[in-house]
Design a protein around this motif. Structure first.
Motif, PDB file in Angstrom:
ATOM      1  N   ARG A  42       0.949  -1.290  -0.086  1.00 33.64           N
ATOM      2  CA  ARG A  42       0.144  -0.168   0.117  1.00 33.64           C
ATOM      3  C   ARG A  42       0.800   1.397   0.065  1.00 33.64           C
ATOM      4  NH1 ARG A  42      -4.223  -2.335  -1.721  1.00 33.64           N
ATOM      5  NH2 ARG A  42      -5.555  -3.357  -0.344  1.00 33.64           N
ATOM      6  N   VAL A  43       1.955   1.333   0.775  1.00 32.72           N
ATOM      7  CA  VAL A  43       3.001   2.410   0.701  1.00 32.72           C
ATOM      8  C   VAL A  43       3.578   2.533  -0.669  1.00 32.72           C
ATOM      9  CG1 VAL A  43       4.888   3.270   1.914  1.00 32.72           C
ATOM     10  CG2 VAL A  43       3.320   2.206   3.273  1.00 32.72           C
ATOM     11  N   ALA A  46       1.143   4.310  -2.822  1.00 32.61           N
ATOM     12  CA  ALA A  46       1.065   5.627  -2.523  1.00 32.61           C
ATOM     13  C   ALA A  46       2.055   6.463  -2.932  1.00 32.61           C
ATOM     14  CB  ALA A  46       0.927   5.845  -0.907  1.00 32.61           C
ATOM     15  N   LEU A  53       8.825   6.087  -0.288  1.00 37.78           N
ATOM     16  CA  LEU A  53       7.859   6.451   0.793  1.00 37.78           C
ATOM     17  C   LEU A  53       8.207   5.194   1.891  1.00 37.78           C
ATOM     18  CD1 LEU A  53       4.473   7.251  -0.386  1.00 37.78           C
ATOM     19  CD2 LEU A  53       6.258   8.772   0.282  1.00 37.78           C
ATOM     20  N   THR A  55       7.389   3.938   6.064  1.00 38.18           N
ATOM     21  CA  THR A  55       6.679   4.288   7.200  1.00 38.18           C
ATOM     22  C   THR A  55       7.353   4.626   8.361  1.00 38.18           C
ATOM     23  OG1 THR A  55       6.734   2.055   7.936  1.00 38.18           O
ATOM     24  CG2 THR A  55       5.001   2.329   6.282  1.00 38.18           C
ATOM     25  N   ARG A  71       6.064  13.628   5.146  1.00 46.60           N
ATOM     26  CA  ARG A  71       4.726  13.924   4.128  1.00 46.60           C
ATOM     27  C   ARG A  71       3.426  13.805   4.823  1.00 46.60           C
ATOM     28  NH1 ARG A  71       5.002  11.671  -0.844  1.00 46.60           N
ATOM     29  NH2 ARG A  71       3.220  12.587  -1.119  1.00 46.60           N
ATOM     30  N   LYS A  74      -1.062   9.259   5.941  1.00 48.99           N
ATOM     31  CA  LYS A  74      -1.761   8.791   4.874  1.00 48.99           C
ATOM     32  C   LYS A  74      -2.512   7.962   5.310  1.00 48.99           C
ATOM     33  CE  LYS A  74       0.775  11.118   1.721  1.00 48.99           C
ATOM     34  NZ  LYS A  74       0.110  12.532   1.166  1.00 48.99           N
ATOM     35  N   SER A  75      -4.014   7.868   4.693  1.00 46.54           N
ATOM     36  CA  SER A  75      -4.944   6.737   5.042  1.00 46.54           C
ATOM     37  C   SER A  75      -4.786   5.756   3.822  1.00 46.54           C
ATOM     38  CB  SER A  75      -6.330   7.366   5.013  1.00 46.54           C
ATOM     39  OG  SER A  75      -6.661   8.222   6.131  1.00 46.54           O
ATOM     40  N   LEU A  76      -4.464   4.492   4.170  1.00 46.15           N
ATOM     41  CA  LEU A  76      -4.443   3.568   3.265  1.00 46.15           C
ATOM     42  C   LEU A  76      -5.377   2.610   3.267  1.00 46.15           C
ATOM     43  CD1 LEU A  76      -0.330   2.937   3.837  1.00 46.15           C
ATOM     44  CD2 LEU A  76      -1.586   4.381   2.021  1.00 46.15           C
ATOM     45  N   PRO A  82      -4.184   5.673   9.974  1.00 44.79           N
ATOM     46  CA  PRO A  82      -3.086   6.250   9.012  1.00 44.79           C
ATOM     47  C   PRO A  82      -1.838   5.949   9.440  1.00 44.79           C
ATOM     48  CG  PRO A  82      -4.654   7.949   9.889  1.00 44.79           C
ATOM     49  CD  PRO A  82      -4.872   6.763  10.712  1.00 44.79           C
TER      50      PRO A  82
END
Length: 82
Positions: A42-43, A46, A53, A55, A71, A74-76, A82
């Motif tokens: 998912r990252v 995004a 990116l 985490t 950054r 973020k909702s994934l 998030p």
């Protein structure tokens, strides 16, 4: 013969998106599975072209010599936090 500029213009550009997360994975035969892998995917989704990116758990493991740009959260998809 083509000069270097024409050859470069004729080739499609290559862009990469990289997402990195840290955590324990589940081994299944010759594969790794689980929530950690899903979050890393998912990252990656995004990330923009030519972007890496990471985490927060991964960033916490980096030494101080690495420069990171925050950054924000973020909702994934598939993850409530998030």
């Amino acid at each position: 013969l083509l000069d270097d500029r024409a050859a470069t213009a004729a080739q499609p550009s290559l862009h990469v998106r990289i997402g990195i997360h840290a955590g324990e994975v589940v081994h299944d035969d010759d594969d790794i599975i689980g929530r950690v892998i899903n979050l890393a995917a998912r990252v990656t989704s995004a990330a923009g072209p030519d972007e890496i990116l990471v985490t927060e758990p991964f960033a916490d493991h980096l030494s101080s010599g690495h420069i990171l740009l925050d950054r924000g959260l973020k909702s994934l998809k598939g993850f409530s936090q998030p």
